[in-house]
Write a protein that holds these residues in place. Structure first.
Motif, short mmCIF file in Angstrom:
data_model
loop_
_atom_site.label_atom_id
_atom_site.label_comp_id
_atom_site.label_asym_id
_atom_site.label_seq_id
_atom_site.Cartn_x
_atom_site.Cartn_y
_atom_site.Cartn_z
N VAL A 1 13.01 -4.52 -6.25
CA VAL A 1 13.01 -4.97 -7.63
C VAL A 1 12.24 -3.94 -8.45
O VAL A 1 11.44 -3.17 -7.90
CB VAL A 1 12.37 -6.36 -7.79
CG1 VAL A 1 13.21 -7.43 -7.12
CG2 VAL A 1 10.94 -6.37 -7.21
N ARG A 2 12.48 -3.91 -9.74
CA ARG A 2 11.77 -2.97 -10.60
C ARG A 2 10.38 -3.52 -10.91
O ARG A 2 10.25 -4.57 -11.52
CB ARG A 2 12.57 -2.72 -11.87
CG ARG A 2 13.94 -2.13 -11.58
CD ARG A 2 14.74 -1.83 -12.83
NE ARG A 2 16.09 -1.45 -12.45
CZ ARG A 2 17.03 -1.03 -13.30
NH1 ARG A 2 16.75 -0.94 -14.60
NH2 ARG A 2 18.24 -0.71 -12.88
N ARG A 3 9.39 -2.77 -10.44
CA ARG A 3 8.00 -3.20 -10.59
C ARG A 3 7.13 -2.05 -11.07
O ARG A 3 7.43 -0.88 -10.81
CB ARG A 3 7.43 -3.69 -9.25
CG ARG A 3 8.00 -4.98 -8.74
CD ARG A 3 7.43 -5.34 -7.35
NE ARG A 3 5.96 -5.32 -7.32
CZ ARG A 3 5.24 -5.57 -6.22
NH1 ARG A 3 5.86 -5.86 -5.08
NH2 ARG A 3 3.93 -5.55 -6.26
N ASP A 4 6.03 -2.41 -11.72
CA ASP A 4 5.01 -1.46 -12.04
C ASP A 4 4.05 -1.42 -10.85
O ASP A 4 3.28 -2.34 -10.63
CB ASP A 4 4.27 -1.87 -13.32
CG ASP A 4 3.18 -0.87 -13.70
OD1 ASP A 4 3.01 0.14 -12.98
OD2 ASP A 4 2.50 -1.10 -14.72
N TRP A 5 4.11 -0.33 -10.06
CA TRP A 5 3.35 -0.27 -8.81
C TRP A 5 1.91 0.19 -9.02
O TRP A 5 1.11 0.13 -8.09
CB TRP A 5 4.05 0.66 -7.82
CG TRP A 5 5.36 0.13 -7.36
CD1 TRP A 5 6.61 0.49 -7.79
CD2 TRP A 5 5.58 -0.89 -6.38
NE1 TRP A 5 7.57 -0.24 -7.14
CE2 TRP A 5 6.96 -1.09 -6.27
CE3 TRP A 5 4.73 -1.67 -5.58
CZ2 TRP A 5 7.52 -2.02 -5.40
CZ3 TRP A 5 5.28 -2.59 -4.72
CH2 TRP A 5 6.66 -2.75 -4.63
N LEU A 6 1.58 0.67 -10.19
CA LEU A 6 0.23 1.21 -10.42
C LEU A 6 -0.57 0.32 -11.38
O LEU A 6 0.02 -0.39 -12.20
CB LEU A 6 0.32 2.63 -10.97
CG LEU A 6 1.01 3.64 -10.07
CD1 LEU A 6 1.03 5.00 -10.72
CD2 LEU A 6 0.32 3.72 -8.70
N GLN B 1 0.82 -1.21 0.00
CA GLN B 1 0.00 0.00 0.00
C GLN B 1 0.86 1.26 0.00
O GLN B 1 0.54 2.23 -0.70
CB GLN B 1 -0.93 0.01 1.22
CG GLN B 1 -1.86 1.21 1.26
CD GLN B 1 -2.75 1.24 2.49
OE1 GLN B 1 -2.61 0.40 3.39
NE2 GLN B 1 -3.67 2.19 2.55
N ASP B 2 1.95 1.24 0.76
CA ASP B 2 2.82 2.42 0.81
C ASP B 2 3.43 2.70 -0.54
O ASP B 2 3.48 3.86 -1.00
CB ASP B 2 3.92 2.21 1.84
CG ASP B 2 3.39 2.11 3.26
OD1 ASP B 2 2.18 2.32 3.47
OD2 ASP B 2 4.18 1.79 4.17
N ALA B 3 3.93 1.66 -1.20
CA ALA B 3 4.56 1.84 -2.50
C ALA B 3 3.56 2.35 -3.53
O ALA B 3 3.85 3.26 -4.33
CB ALA B 3 5.20 0.53 -2.96
N VAL B 4 2.36 1.77 -3.53
CA VAL B 4 1.33 2.17 -4.50
C VAL B 4 0.91 3.63 -4.26
O VAL B 4 0.83 4.43 -5.21
CB VAL B 4 0.11 1.23 -4.40
CG1 VAL B 4 -1.06 1.79 -5.21
CG2 VAL B 4 0.49 -0.16 -4.90
N ASP B 5 0.66 3.99 -3.01
CA ASP B 5 0.24 5.36 -2.72
C ASP B 5 1.32 6.37 -3.08
O ASP B 5 1.02 7.46 -3.60
CB ASP B 5 -0.12 5.49 -1.24
CG ASP B 5 -1.42 4.78 -0.89
OD1 ASP B 5 -2.11 4.31 -1.81
OD2 ASP B 5 -1.73 4.70 0.32
#
Length: 322
Positions: free
Chosen positions: A317-322, A161-165
């Motif tokens: 790691v490299r991620r698409d967070w949205l 949740q923190d990363a997405v927000d």
């Protein structure tokens, strides 16, 4: 050494950039002091920023002034540094000309706000932000001006949740200036905040941009303001969500271990650190990003299934967070 002539007179909005940056520093420091006050940090000196104004004279390699604000020993933030600087130099350092070889050796002027906040609770992530403007030009030539900066999040214990927000806040800050900017700057951030010698991301990323002048000057400045203003909106809700999470010696030990990685990146790879040191900047202010405590372990391995192991596997790691 003769004083370096300011080139700001040729740039109509430089005074506006400076006014915005000093106001941003004031607003951010006031907001953090309010967080400390809300946590009960009313002790002598605790939870308050020390303002250290400094200046460099004509006899030094770099001229200019700034205000370094530092808070240490707070209930929420173990160490928080937020610095403003406005400096001029006789020639751009190598770290600033790798993509602009035509400006090698040119006089320059730079101003910006840079901050790093190291929370006390290991469940609250560290945050970094920098917003800056640089202008440079050889005598007799119109100066070239560009903007740079960004913000990124470095958790010790990862929460989706923190990363997405946080990434949503970064995206929203850039949206008015082009739908392509967030994915571009997000990728740039992932590539920049990467410890090559560890093959490891520094954190969950955010946005990063440099040498930016593809929009008209006033729009580029508006984008910079939007990025700067997004820091508190993106970060403070995460602080409020995590600051009262119980923790113990295990979490503190892991926090200090992860802070060691932060130190490694800042000293080995960070262009801002290199720019400041190479140009003759104020060392104490340049290194305000360092954590109060850090440690290193030889070939540390965390148990499978532990939250410590999950950080590396799922968040660094490299991620698409949205």
């Amino acid at each position: 050494m003769q004083p370096v002539e300011s080139i700001s007179a040729t740039l109509a909005s430089v005074d506006n950039v400076r006014a915005y940056l000093t106001g941003l520093q004031d607003a951010i420091c006031s907001a953090l002091e309010a967080v400390e006050s809300g946590a009960g940090g009313e002790g002598a000196g605790a939870g308050h920023f020390l303002a250290d104004a400094w200046a460099k004279g004509p006899e030094e390699r770099l001229q200019g002034e700034g205000i370094t604000r530092i808070m240490e020993g707070g209930l929420v933030f173990e160490r928080a540094g937020c610095g403003f600087s406005h400096v001029r130099g006789a020639q751009l350092p190598p770290s600033a000309t790798q993509h602009r070889p035509e400006l090698a050796g040119a006089p320059f002027e730079a101003m910006g706000v840079s901050l790093v906040f190291h929370p006390r609770n290991p469940y609250v992530p560290t945050v970094h932000m920098n917003v800056r403007m640089i202008s440079a030009g050889h005598p007799g030539q119109a100066p070239t001006r560009w903007f740079g900066g960004g913000l990124d999040l470095t958790p010790v214990y990862g929460f989706e949740q923190d990363a997405v927000d946080f990434h949503r806040g970064c995206r929203d800050a850039l949206a008015p200036f082009g739908a392509d900017l967030y994915p571009r700057f997000k990728t740039w951030c992932d590539e920049y905040f990467y410890l090559k010698h560890r093959d490891e991301q520094r954190g969950v990323g955010g946005i990063f941009f440099d040498d930016f002048c593809e929009l008209p000057p006033e729009q580029s400045f508006a984008m910079l303001r939007s990025v700067g203003d997004s820091l508190l909106k993106a970060y403070l809700p995460i602080v409020a969500r995590r600051q009262d999470t119980p923790y113990g010696e295990r979490e503190v030990a892991f926090q200090r271990y992860r802070r060691g990685r932060y130190v490694e990146f800042n000293l080995v790879w960070d262009r801002g650190t290199h720019f400041g040191l190479q140009s003759g900047g104020r060392t104490e202010s340049i290194l305000l990003s360092m954590p109060p405590h850090a440690c290193w372990s030889y070939q540390r391995e965390d148990a499978q299934g532990s939250p410590e192991a999950a950080l590396t596997r799922e968040f660094l790691v490299r991620r698409d967070w949205l």
